[in-house]
Design a protein around this motif. Structure first.
Motif, PDB file in Angstrom:
ATOM      1  N   PRO A  53     -20.467 -12.694  46.325  1.00  0.00           N
ATOM      2  CA  PRO A  53     -21.181 -11.360  46.878  1.00  0.00           C
ATOM      3  C   PRO A  53     -20.451 -10.315  45.954  1.00  0.00           C
ATOM      4  O   PRO A  53     -21.299  -9.256  45.640  1.00  0.00           O
ATOM      5  CB  PRO A  53     -20.648 -11.255  48.183  1.00  0.00           C
ATOM      6  CG  PRO A  53     -20.508 -12.547  48.719  1.00  0.00           C
ATOM      7  CD  PRO A  53     -20.141 -13.484  47.533  1.00  0.00           C
ATOM      8  N   ALA A  54     -19.318 -10.244  45.460  1.00  0.00           N
ATOM      9  CA  ALA A  54     -18.645  -9.350  44.565  1.00  0.00           C
ATOM     10  C   ALA A  54     -19.370  -9.220  43.321  1.00  0.00           C
ATOM     11  O   ALA A  54     -19.318  -8.169  42.691  1.00  0.00           O
ATOM     12  CB  ALA A  54     -17.207  -9.499  44.336  1.00  0.00           C
ATOM     13  N   ALA A  55     -20.057 -10.406  43.015  1.00  0.00           N
ATOM     14  CA  ALA A  55     -20.672 -10.148  41.531  1.00  0.00           C
ATOM     15  C   ALA A  55     -22.091  -8.980  41.634  1.00  0.00           C
ATOM     16  O   ALA A  55     -22.208  -8.388  40.624  1.00  0.00           O
ATOM     17  CB  ALA A  55     -21.589 -11.429  41.259  1.00  0.00           C
ATOM     18  N   PHE A  56     -22.666  -8.619  42.807  1.00  0.00           N
ATOM     19  CA  PHE A  56     -23.670  -7.821  43.003  1.00  0.00           C
ATOM     20  C   PHE A  56     -22.883  -6.253  42.903  1.00  0.00           C
ATOM     21  O   PHE A  56     -23.380  -5.423  41.862  1.00  0.00           O
ATOM     22  CB  PHE A  56     -24.304  -7.788  44.578  1.00  0.00           C
ATOM     23  CG  PHE A  56     -25.172  -6.971  44.573  1.00  0.00           C
ATOM     24  CD1 PHE A  56     -26.214  -6.959  43.929  1.00  0.00           C
ATOM     25  CD2 PHE A  56     -25.046  -5.768  45.416  1.00  0.00           C
ATOM     26  CE1 PHE A  56     -27.676  -6.002  43.894  1.00  0.00           C
ATOM     27  CE2 PHE A  56     -26.042  -4.841  45.469  1.00  0.00           C
ATOM     28  CZ  PHE A  56     -26.980  -4.865  44.874  1.00  0.00           C
ATOM     29  N   ALA A  57     -21.636  -6.308  43.445  1.00  0.00           N
ATOM     30  CA  ALA A  57     -20.962  -4.915  43.227  1.00  0.00           C
ATOM     31  C   ALA A  57     -20.443  -4.512  41.862  1.00  0.00           C
ATOM     32  O   ALA A  57     -20.715  -3.464  41.384  1.00  0.00           O
ATOM     33  CB  ALA A  57     -19.837  -4.763  44.324  1.00  0.00           C
ATOM     34  N   SER A  58     -20.178  -5.670  41.276  1.00  0.00           N
ATOM     35  CA  SER A  58     -19.741  -5.532  39.919  1.00  0.00           C
ATOM     36  C   SER A  58     -20.914  -5.098  38.826  1.00  0.00           C
ATOM     37  O   SER A  58     -20.828  -4.316  38.106  1.00  0.00           O
ATOM     38  CB  SER A  58     -19.065  -6.810  39.308  1.00  0.00           C
ATOM     39  OG  SER A  58     -18.728  -6.736  38.185  1.00  0.00           O
ATOM     40  N   LEU A  59     -22.021  -5.969  39.270  1.00  0.00           N
ATOM     41  CA  LEU A  59     -23.297  -5.679  38.429  1.00  0.00           C
ATOM     42  C   LEU A  59     -23.622  -3.895  38.236  1.00  0.00           C
ATOM     43  O   LEU A  59     -23.994  -3.485  37.506  1.00  0.00           O
ATOM     44  CB  LEU A  59     -24.433  -6.429  38.808  1.00  0.00           C
ATOM     45  CG  LEU A  59     -25.872  -6.194  38.170  1.00  0.00           C
ATOM     46  CD1 LEU A  59     -25.738  -6.480  36.589  1.00  0.00           C
ATOM     47  CD2 LEU A  59     -26.728  -7.034  38.790  1.00  0.00           C
ATOM     48  N   MET A  60     -23.532  -3.604  40.015  1.00  0.00           N
ATOM     49  CA  MET A  60     -24.147  -2.253  39.893  1.00  0.00           C
ATOM     50  C   MET A  60     -23.253  -1.329  39.370  1.00  0.00           C
ATOM     51  O   MET A  60     -23.763  -0.391  38.771  1.00  0.00           O
ATOM     52  CB  MET A  60     -24.221  -1.933  41.518  1.00  0.00           C
ATOM     53  CG  MET A  60     -25.354  -2.826  42.434  1.00  0.00           C
ATOM     54  SD  MET A  60     -26.725  -2.517  41.623  1.00  0.00           S
ATOM     55  CE  MET A  60     -27.430  -3.920  40.762  1.00  0.00           C
ATOM     56  N   GLU A  61     -22.030  -1.580  39.399  1.00  0.00           N
ATOM     57  CA  GLU A  61     -20.943  -0.786  38.618  1.00  0.00           C
ATOM     58  C   GLU A  61     -21.419  -0.704  37.293  1.00  0.00           C
ATOM     59  O   GLU A  61     -21.288   0.486  36.760  1.00  0.00           O
ATOM     60  CB  GLU A  61     -19.675  -1.062  39.007  1.00  0.00           C
ATOM     61  CG  GLU A  61     -18.477  -0.378  38.585  1.00  0.00           C
ATOM     62  CD  GLU A  61     -17.069  -0.542  38.566  1.00  0.00           C
ATOM     63  OE1 GLU A  61     -16.249  -0.166  38.138  1.00  0.00           O
ATOM     64  OE2 GLU A  61     -16.860  -1.380  39.776  1.00  0.00           O
ATOM     65  N   ARG A  62     -21.507  -1.714  36.740  1.00  0.00           N
ATOM     66  CA  ARG A  62     -21.626  -1.751  35.192  1.00  0.00           C
ATOM     67  C   ARG A  62     -23.039  -0.917  34.881  1.00  0.00           C
ATOM     68  O   ARG A  62     -23.140  -0.436  34.170  1.00  0.00           O
ATOM     69  CB  ARG A  62     -21.840  -3.360  34.732  1.00  0.00           C
ATOM     70  CG  ARG A  62     -20.603  -4.042  34.390  1.00  0.00           C
ATOM     71  CD  ARG A  62     -20.728  -5.317  33.844  1.00  0.00           C
ATOM     72  NE  ARG A  62     -21.631  -6.133  34.134  1.00  0.00           N
ATOM     73  CZ  ARG A  62     -21.464  -7.027  35.236  1.00  0.00           C
ATOM     74  NH1 ARG A  62     -20.366  -7.268  35.927  1.00  0.00           N
ATOM     75  NH2 ARG A  62     -22.646  -7.843  35.554  1.00  0.00           N
ATOM     76  N   GLU A  63     -24.191  -1.395  35.733  1.00  0.00           N
ATOM     77  CA  GLU A  63     -25.234  -0.607  35.502  1.00  0.00           C
ATOM     78  C   GLU A  63     -25.214   0.917  35.590  1.00  0.00           C
ATOM     79  O   GLU A  63     -25.675   1.612  34.736  1.00  0.00           O
ATOM     80  CB  GLU A  63     -26.347  -1.077  36.270  1.00  0.00           C
ATOM     81  CG  GLU A  63     -26.892  -2.569  36.036  1.00  0.00           C
ATOM     82  CD  GLU A  63     -27.595  -2.780  34.750  1.00  0.00           C
ATOM     83  OE1 GLU A  63     -28.347  -1.837  34.448  1.00  0.00           O
ATOM     84  OE2 GLU A  63     -27.198  -3.599  34.098  1.00  0.00           O
ATOM     85  N   ALA A  64     -24.370   1.370  36.562  1.00  0.00           N
ATOM     86  CA  ALA A  64     -24.143   2.611  36.654  1.00  0.00           C
ATOM     87  C   ALA A  64     -23.643   3.573  35.489  1.00  0.00           C
ATOM     88  O   ALA A  64     -23.598   4.445  35.411  1.00  0.00           O
ATOM     89  CB  ALA A  64     -23.313   3.106  38.047  1.00  0.00           C
ATOM     90  N   ARG A  65     -22.848   2.695  34.843  1.00  0.00           N
ATOM     91  CA  ARG A  65     -21.971   3.320  33.771  1.00  0.00           C
ATOM     92  C   ARG A  65     -23.006   3.637  32.549  1.00  0.00           C
ATOM     93  O   ARG A  65     -22.443   4.160  31.599  1.00  0.00           O
ATOM     94  CB  ARG A  65     -20.982   2.463  33.373  1.00  0.00           C
ATOM     95  CG  ARG A  65     -19.827   2.562  34.181  1.00  0.00           C
ATOM     96  CD  ARG A  65     -18.651   1.614  33.791  1.00  0.00           C
ATOM     97  NE  ARG A  65     -17.800   1.499  34.883  1.00  0.00           N
ATOM     98  CZ  ARG A  65     -16.624   0.779  34.937  1.00  0.00           C
ATOM     99  NH1 ARG A  65     -16.581  -0.326  33.841  1.00  0.00           N
ATOM    100  NH2 ARG A  65     -15.921   0.582  35.929  1.00  0.00           N
TER     101      ARG A  65
END
Length: 66
Positions: A53-65
């Motif tokens: 599940p943490a992979a989703f949060a990590s992906l969203m953080e990368r995309e936001a940057r």
């Protein structure tokens, strides 16, 4: 008022205690739909069912940057 706009109105009023006119609610519904589509596309292309599940949060953080 269409279903998406009604949903936006319900969320704004019920969860946030905010009220908007019909024009702004339609704009909010369109903005949320665009963001939701982008998130779903990013997740579909980069995540699998078995990812943590943490992979989703990590992906969203990368995309936001970007």
């Amino acid at each position: 008022m269409d279903d998406k706009t009604r949903t936006a109105a319900g969320i704004a009023a019920g969860l946030q205690g905010l009220k908007y006119d019909d024009k702004r609610l339609a704009e909010i519904a369109a903005e949320v739909e665009a963001l939701n589509d982008a998130v779903r596309k990013a997740a579909t292309e980069r995540l699998t069912f078995d990812d943590e599940p943490a992979a989703f949060a990590s992906l969203m953080e990368r995309e936001a940057r970007q």
